[in-house]
Design a protein around this motif. Structure first.
Motif, short mmCIF file in Angstrom:
data_model
loop_
_atom_site.label_atom_id
_atom_site.label_comp_id
_atom_site.label_asym_id
_atom_site.label_seq_id
_atom_site.Cartn_x
_atom_site.Cartn_y
_atom_site.Cartn_z
N GLN A 107 0.83 -1.20 0.00
CA GLN A 107 0.00 0.00 0.00
C GLN A 107 0.86 1.26 0.00
OE1 GLN A 107 -3.43 0.60 -0.40
NE2 GLN A 107 -3.15 -1.48 -1.13
N ALA A 108 2.00 1.19 0.70
CA ALA A 108 2.91 2.35 0.67
C ALA A 108 3.39 2.60 -0.76
CB ALA A 108 4.10 2.09 1.60
N ALA A 109 3.69 1.52 -1.48
CA ALA A 109 4.15 1.66 -2.87
C ALA A 109 3.02 2.21 -3.75
CB ALA A 109 4.62 0.31 -3.40
N PHE A 110 1.80 1.73 -3.51
CA PHE A 110 0.66 2.21 -4.29
C PHE A 110 0.41 3.69 -4.01
CE2 PHE A 110 -3.93 3.15 -4.23
CZ PHE A 110 -4.19 3.03 -5.60
N PHE A 111 0.47 4.09 -2.75
CA PHE A 111 0.20 5.49 -2.42
C PHE A 111 1.29 6.43 -2.95
CE2 PHE A 111 -3.63 6.56 -0.05
CZ PHE A 111 -4.21 5.31 0.09
N LYS A 112 2.49 5.90 -3.16
CA LYS A 112 3.53 6.74 -3.80
C LYS A 112 3.07 7.11 -5.22
CE LYS A 112 7.69 5.75 -1.31
NZ LYS A 112 8.26 4.53 -0.84
N LEU A 113 2.46 6.15 -5.90
CA LEU A 113 1.95 6.43 -7.25
C LEU A 113 0.74 7.36 -7.17
CD1 LEU A 113 2.17 2.85 -8.82
CD2 LEU A 113 3.90 4.65 -8.81
N LEU A 114 -0.10 7.11 -6.20
CA LEU A 114 -1.29 7.95 -6.03
C LEU A 114 -0.88 9.40 -5.75
CD1 LEU A 114 -4.48 6.73 -4.44
CD2 LEU A 114 -3.58 8.85 -3.55
N ASP A 115 0.20 9.55 -5.00
CA ASP A 115 0.70 10.90 -4.71
C ASP A 115 1.14 11.60 -6.00
OD1 ASP A 115 1.65 13.01 -2.93
OD2 ASP A 115 3.65 12.35 -3.50
N GLU A 116 1.74 10.84 -6.92
CA GLU A 116 2.19 11.43 -8.20
C GLU A 116 1.02 11.91 -9.05
OE1 GLU A 116 5.12 9.48 -10.69
OE2 GLU A 116 5.81 8.33 -8.94
N VAL A 117 -0.12 11.25 -8.89
CA VAL A 117 -1.29 11.58 -9.70
C VAL A 117 -1.83 12.96 -9.34
CG1 VAL A 117 -3.72 10.95 -9.95
CG2 VAL A 117 -1.97 9.23 -10.22
N GLY A 118 -1.58 13.39 -8.10
CA GLY A 118 -2.00 14.72 -7.70
C GLY A 118 -3.46 14.86 -7.32
#
Lengths: 487, 143
Positions: A184-195
């Motif tokens: 989930q930490a890895a997924f949220f890193k991507l989610l953070d990039e999405v803005g």
């Protein structure tokens, strides 16, 4: 080298948890330390929920088509990082890399379906319900939802819910599994990039305290949970008391029925995958192998199954020759080993003992078991009734399909059941009568696709509507009826 | 080495496509008259590898038996002999290319047969690539 410490993702920022306690996250195949995850406090969860409440009004006013575009961008990022996401799952959980890639793909499929929200969320209407009066049903988002995630599909299961929730215009908080928080930490890193706007989606690492804070917060509209039946029951009860919506998916004890005309050579791969895929740690795993037929049929089936199970390569999931990884932690191995011992004491016969390890490579044994097959299991034995959640097949016998269905119905769980046969009449009767949420016909793992609801009955599910597909859109929205007349 | 899992098969696909491309890359210097053909095959190898990976990553969600579907597939049966002696003539070059393509074709056909229980996309692609290999074998024969 300092150990990485995971952070929470709250209000669009990576933040340290206020609690001082951290859990060590261990690679179950090698026994090595991967990172440390915070055990967040109620205050940490409250911060995330508060941010989600603050974000809700603006987010619900964002047009669905614009909300969907965030998901499109997230899908693209997940595709770019497909292998890294998959490797993370294997590292923290132990499953094979093929299994992890399957999990990543399933996760992406959830986003793909949820990104169709401009169609999925549409209501309906009728002109002239009375003379000159029209009636319209809108489906509106409700506010803050949350998910309490299990360890066994650390990336995918929160994605059964999060993409649909936010696509509908809600805001969402994930409480990741304390055993497997890295995915989930890895997924949220991507989610953070999405803005995404801050607060629309947050991640809180933690244990029971954080989960209870999510359940008890007055700002919550609903919670989803996937895990064991006792906890699912508790959560269902608590959500009822708190007056919030709930999808609580519990444990399972899935029957795989082999009819005498099953094509044993063709179905063997399905059986192995069903019983031993993910080391048996999935709620759709085969658990009880119910063989229908005479001694000759039974012995032919069983000998082939045992031989195939014996030959499964067990080891580090990142080794491409490996077909089954370890249990997720030492406690799981101890629990499963204890259940094997208990089954023997109840009269089951050990046809294949997975406690005698045969591993690919020089690995610590702490979390590993090889496949086990228990024979002469009776339907009322503990090993046939209770969820083992490990690589153990309990073999039972029945004289015909009627007795088979009776045996399945005596079991408290109702997640899935499969029949292997070439006879349409038997398959149809099984499909029609068996009381489970997901039925397989010549399919070993009955995993519903993202555009279908994930079924579950009896002690395997507590709630009204299910996860995934159209059901979960209804879960995350409230109909508003407008009746209008103009003079 | 046993190729038990889909993941192992995909890695092996990359190996044989890259190895055979590298063979043609070296061989093209020896037989410049076939440059166009060999360069096209090198590009095609890269395309095959990409297509296989895309298909694998695209259907892995449905191929729930991916850990158990390739029983009996052994990479040792598909070793490619890629060494062409310095002074090799055209007939030796043809023979080597023929063997390489024949071996790769055999691999794809066997992998397709073993994976028929998976979603159809993977064995279908394997058979399509095997057919392309058959076309190459015919080309080599006509050199």
């Amino acid at each position: 080298m300092p150990v990485t410490r995971l952070q929470n993702y709250v209000n669009g920022e990576w933040v340290d948890a206020t609690a001082g306690r951290y859990n060590e996250i261990i690679n179950p195949a090698h026994g090595t330390l991967l990172c440390e995850a915070p055990v967040s406090s109620q205050a940490d969860m409250d911060l995330a929920i508060h941010a989600a409440e603050e974000a809700f009004q603006d987010w619900r006013n964002t047009p669905p088509v614009a909300r969907a575009r965030y998901l499109h961008r997230l899908i693209a990022l997940m595709e770019e990082n497909f292998n890294e996401l998959s490797i993370t799952q294997t590292l923290e959980h132990g499953k094979t890399i093929d299994e992890s890639r399957g999990e990543t793909r399933r996760g992406i499929e959830m986003l793909e379906v949820a990104s169709g929200i401009p169609s999925l969320m549409q209501g309906f209407n009728l002109e002239d319900i009375a003379h000159g009066i029209d009636e319209v049903a809108f489906y509106q988002p409700m506010g803050v939802f949350g998910c309490i995630a299990p360890f066994n599909f650390p990336l995918m299961i929160p994605l059964w819910f999060l993409p649909f929730a936010i696509a509908c215009g809600n805001t969402f908080v994930v409480k990741s599994s304390p055993r497997t928080p890295m995915s989930q930490a890895a997924f949220f890193k991507l989610l953070d990039e999405v803005g995404l706007p801050p607060g629309v989606a947050s991640l809180v690492n933690g244990e029971t305290k954080a989960a209870n804070a999510l359940l008890d917060h007055h700002g919550m509209q609903g919670v989803t949970f996937v895990g064991s039946t006792p906890v699912a029951k508790e959560i269902y009860k608590k959500c009822g008391e708190n007056g919030i919506r709930v999808i609580a998916q519990g444990g399972a004890k899935n029957f795989i029925v082999l009819m005498p005309d099953a094509e044993i050579d063709q179905v063997m791969v399905s059986l192995l995958s069903s019983f031993y895929g993910n080391a048996g740690q999935r709620c759709l795993s085969g658990a009880n192998l119910l063989v229908v037929g005479d001694d000759k049929t039974y012995n032919r089936f069983l000998d082939k199954f045992v031989e195939a199970a014996r030959n499964i390569k067990v080891g580090d999931g990142l080794d491409e020759s490996v077909q089954m990884g370890p249990l997720q932690n030492e406690a799981s191995k101890e629990r499963v080993s204890g259940m094997i011992e208990n089954a023997i004491s109840e009269g089951a016969k050990l046809k294949l003992d997975g406690r005698r390890l045969n591993l690919v490579g020089d690995l610590p044994e702490a979390c590993f078991l090889n496949p086990t097959v228990l024979e002469s299991v009776q339907p009322d034995m503990t090993c046939a009734m209770e969820e083992i959640f490990g690589p153990v097949a309990c073999v039972l016998r029945a004289k015909d399909l009627e007795e088979t269905i009776d045996i399945i119905h005596c079991n408290p769980y109702g997640n899935a059941a499969s029949i292997f046969t070439n006879t349409g009449k038997w398959a149809r009767q099984f499909r029609h009568e068996v009381v489970v949420g997901n039925v397989g016909i010549n399919v070993g793992i009955v995993a519903p696709m993202s555009f279908f609801p994930f079924g579950g009955r009896k002690d395997s599910f507590f709630g009204v509507v299910h996860g995934q597909g159209r059901d979960v859109i209804r879960f995350f929205t409230e109909p508003k009826i407008v009746i209008e007349r103009w003079f | 080495m046993n190729l038990n899992t889909m993941s192992a098969v995909m890695t092996f696909v990359s190996k044989i496509e890259n190895d055979s491309a590298s063979f043609y890359d070296k061989t093209v210097k020896k037989y410049p008259e076939f440059e166009e053909t060999f360069q096209a095959w090198i590009r095609e190898n890269a395309k095959f590898e990409k297509q296989v990976k895309q298909t694998y990553f695209g259907v892995i969600t449905d191929t729930l038996e991916s850990n158990f579907s390739f029983g009996g597939l052994d990479s040792g049966n598909y070793d490619l002999d890629l060494v062409l002696p310095e002074n090799a003539g055209l007939s030796e070059g043809k023979k080597k290319a023929f063997e390489i393509e024949e071996t790769i074709k055999r691999f794809y056909l066997e992998a397709a047969r073993l994976s028929d229980g998976l979603m159809a996309d993977i064995p279908r692609l394997f058979r399509k690539i095997a057919k392309k290999r058959e076309d190459r074998i015919l080309s080599v024969s006509s050199f």
